[in-house]
Design an enzyme around this catalytic site. Structure first.
Site, PDB file in Angstrom:
ATOM      1  N   HIS A 106     -18.648   6.603  71.791  1.00  0.00           N
ATOM      2  CA  HIS A 106     -18.758   8.065  71.839  1.00  0.00           C
ATOM      3  C   HIS A 106     -18.132   8.781  70.653  1.00  0.00           C
ATOM      4  O   HIS A 106     -18.248   9.986  70.527  1.00  0.00           O
ATOM      5  CB  HIS A 106     -18.107   8.595  73.114  1.00  0.00           C
ATOM      6  CG  HIS A 106     -16.610   8.495  73.095  1.00  0.00           C
ATOM      7  ND1 HIS A 106     -15.941   7.325  73.312  1.00  0.00           N
ATOM      8  CD2 HIS A 106     -15.651   9.423  72.844  1.00  0.00           C
ATOM      9  CE1 HIS A 106     -14.640   7.525  73.214  1.00  0.00           C
ATOM     10  NE2 HIS A 106     -14.432   8.790  72.923  1.00  0.00           N
TER      11      HIS A 106
HETATM   12  C1  UD1 Z   1     -12.724  13.785  73.931  1.00  0.00           C
HETATM   13  C2  UD1 Z   1     -11.509  13.460  73.053  1.00  0.00           C
HETATM   14  C3  UD1 Z   1     -11.550  11.976  72.679  1.00  0.00           C
HETATM   15  C4  UD1 Z   1     -11.700  11.093  73.893  1.00  0.00           C
HETATM   16  C5  UD1 Z   1     -12.914  11.538  74.692  1.00  0.00           C
HETATM   17  C6  UD1 Z   1     -13.097  10.679  75.937  1.00  0.00           C
HETATM   18  C7  UD1 Z   1     -10.832  15.323  71.567  1.00  0.00           C
HETATM   19  C8  UD1 Z   1     -10.770  15.766  70.164  1.00  0.00           C
HETATM   20  N1  UD1 Z   1     -11.553  14.208  71.798  1.00  0.00           N
HETATM   21  O1  UD1 Z   1     -13.864  13.585  73.113  1.00  0.00           O
HETATM   22  O2  UD1 Z   1     -10.351  11.650  72.028  1.00  0.00           O
HETATM   23  O3  UD1 Z   1     -11.854   9.758  73.494  1.00  0.00           O
HETATM   24  O4  UD1 Z   1     -12.736  12.904  75.058  1.00  0.00           O
HETATM   25  O5  UD1 Z   1     -14.240  10.985  76.615  1.00  0.00           O
HETATM   26  O6  UD1 Z   1     -10.254  15.948  72.426  1.00  0.00           O
HETATM   27  N2  UD1 Z   1     -19.565  16.906  77.160  1.00  0.00           N
HETATM   28  C9  UD1 Z   1     -20.281  17.063  78.304  1.00  0.00           C
HETATM   29  N3  UD1 Z   1     -19.596  17.110  79.493  1.00  0.00           N
HETATM   30  C10 UD1 Z   1     -18.247  17.030  79.561  1.00  0.00           C
HETATM   31  C11 UD1 Z   1     -17.536  16.885  78.355  1.00  0.00           C
HETATM   32  C12 UD1 Z   1     -18.198  16.824  77.169  1.00  0.00           C
HETATM   33  O7  UD1 Z   1     -21.500  17.144  78.299  1.00  0.00           O
HETATM   34  O8  UD1 Z   1     -17.692  17.060  80.683  1.00  0.00           O
HETATM   35  C13 UD1 Z   1     -20.312  16.832  75.879  1.00  0.00           C
HETATM   36  C14 UD1 Z   1     -20.515  18.191  75.265  1.00  0.00           C
HETATM   37  O9  UD1 Z   1     -21.735  18.187  74.626  1.00  0.00           O
HETATM   38  C15 UD1 Z   1     -19.405  18.275  74.244  1.00  0.00           C
HETATM   39  C16 UD1 Z   1     -19.273  16.840  73.788  1.00  0.00           C
HETATM   40  O10 UD1 Z   1     -19.569  16.056  74.949  1.00  0.00           O
HETATM   41  O11 UD1 Z   1     -19.681  19.168  73.215  1.00  0.00           O
HETATM   42  C17 UD1 Z   1     -17.912  16.499  73.270  1.00  0.00           C
HETATM   43  O12 UD1 Z   1     -16.909  16.811  74.234  1.00  0.00           O
HETATM   44  P1  UD1 Z   1     -15.383  17.096  73.773  1.00  0.00           P
HETATM   45  O13 UD1 Z   1     -14.541  17.343  74.962  1.00  0.00           O
HETATM   46  O14 UD1 Z   1     -15.375  18.092  72.683  1.00  0.00           O
HETATM   47  O15 UD1 Z   1     -14.967  15.744  73.090  1.00  0.00           O
HETATM   48  P2  UD1 Z   1     -15.251  14.217  73.501  1.00  0.00           P
HETATM   49  O16 UD1 Z   1     -16.268  13.655  72.574  1.00  0.00           O
HETATM   50  O17 UD1 Z   1     -15.521  14.070  74.972  1.00  0.00           O
END
Ligand code: UD1
Length: 361
Positions: A203
């Site tokens: 991811h």
């Molecule tokens: C976050 C953490 C990362 C961790 C990961 C575990 C940061 C900088 N990164 O990354 O260290 O390894 O979590 O999962 O905090 N999204 C959804 N549903 C959700 C959450 C996210 O659809 O419940 C999608 C959205 O499109 C979002 C993208 O995932 O924009 C990224 O989510 P975000 O929370 O920004 O970072 P992660 O990649 O999940």
């Protein structure tokens, strides 16, 4: 003593659980704040339920956004929470955006921050988590570290030794407590797996945000699928990238699932022949479970998983992954695979954390 715990993203939940439990047995006043960084049922609710976390007292419901947007929304939501609750300590976990945002707010209000999982460094500032780690550790009053390399990193950055305390790995507390529950789920059988299989998660932006790299990884999964069945638990971001780049999903022998709950994941990892991942947590969990792990990254902030555990780094290319898989299978066959477990990864980290907070009232 009043503790205010801040979590937001999936890798936080297995770290806060054990500290909440020990705090509760010690009769501490505790408040649990969920920032809402992760909000999907599969990213948040399932793991919180598996980890037996209480419902958060406060949910800031910040959702997704750019890093600046997400961090700023957490800060705006969190400031009144501190002012209202006046905790003795704010506890932050790991390296996600919720960790750094809460730390910035608390430090400016003069409230002490304890950082659980302090001191890890990849030395790669292109990773958002590395920036979060550096800023959090500079601002926190107490740095609770999982391994000796973390202590050294902090000392080298000029942090005083009385702020640093090696407590071990709190995520291992959750793993050792809940492993039995994961085993009885019988995940491999539920997915129709009878022989060796591989478990995969990917991811990180460095792996999924560029079509060329993501395509190499998907094709590597197909190669792996020719050797053994592959279970690929795909993060929402990864799914979105595969669709946006119009990449071919991996073919038949690769089972692509939604993100799994904590117990489902542990239940699959513990019986896997090997794990391919870019997750921080899985590098540690595979070490404790004695399962070979290939980490598709150029560096790791968790070097003890390589020097003492089962982890090795691999480039995110089809050829490098094929070669690394061959090497793992050869080592297993020749009986050269000997997992070990780092100091303080013993299921008692949360007890040490709460004792340390108590000694600094
Ligand atoms: C976050 C953490 C990362 C961790 C990961 C575990 C940061 C900088 N990164 O990354 O260290 O390894 O979590 O999962 O905090 N999204 C959804 N549903 C959700 C959450 C996210 O659809 O419940 C999608 C959205 O499109 C979002 C993208 O995932 O924009 C990224 O989510 P975000 O929370 O920004 O970072 P992660 O990649 O999940």
């Amino acid at each position: 003593m009043k503790l205010l715990h801040v979590v937001g993203a999936r890798p936080n939940f297995m770290k806060v659980g054990p500290v909440l439990r020990v705090g509760r047995s010690a009769g501490l006043d505790q408040v649990l704040v969920h920032t809402g960084q992760h909000y999907d049922a599969s990213m948040s609710d399932a793991s919180c339920r598996d980890l037996e976390l209480p419902a958060p007292d406060i949910n800031l419901e910040v959702g997704s956004g750019t890093h600046a947007e997400q961090t700023a929304r957490i800060m705006l939501g969190f400031e009144p929470v501190i002012l209202e609750n006046r905790p003795d300590w704010v506890l932050v976990y790991g390296d996600v955006n919720s960790t750094v945002a809460a730390t910035l707010v608390a430090a400016k209000l003069g409230v002490r921050v304890a950082h659980v999982e302090a001191g890890l460094r990849s030395r790669d500032r292109s990773m958002p988590e590395e920036i979060n780690r550096i800023v959090t550790d500079q601002l926190a009053s107490l740095l609770l570290t999982p391994s000796r390399d973390a202590d050294k990193n902090l000392l080298a950055e000029g942090i005083s030794s009385d702020q640093i305390r090696l407590v071990g790995n709190v995520m291992v507390d959750s793993l050792l407590r809940l492993r039995g529950k994961a085993t009885v789920l019988d995940m491999p059988a539920r997915l129709g797996l009878s022989g060796p299989y591989a478990f995969v998660t990917l991811h990180r932006p460095s792996n999924v945000d560029r079509p060329e790299t993501l395509d190499q990884l998907l094709r590597a999964l197909e190669d792996l699928g020719e050797r053994m069945p592959v279970v690929f638990a795909a993060h929402p971001r990864t799914r979105r990238c595969i669709a946006d780049f119009h990449l071919a999903a991996p073919n038949g022998s690769v089972l692509v699932t939604e993100p799994l709950g904590y117990l489902e994941t542990v239940g699959l990892v513990e019986h896997a022949c090997l794990v391919l991942t870019d997750s921080g947590g899985l590098q540690e969990e595979t070490t404790v479970l004695g399962v070979p792990c290939l980490t598709a990254r150029a560096n790791t902030e968790r070097p003890v998983t390589i020097t003492e555990g089962t982890n090795r780094l691999v480039a995110s290319t089809r050829a490098a992954i094929r070669e690394a898989v061959d090497e793992v299978l050869r080592e297993r066959q020749e009986g050269r695979f000997r997992p070990g477990r780092p100091e303080g990864w013993d299921g008692k980290a949360a007890e040490r954390i709460v004792a340390e907070l108590g000694s600094r009232r």
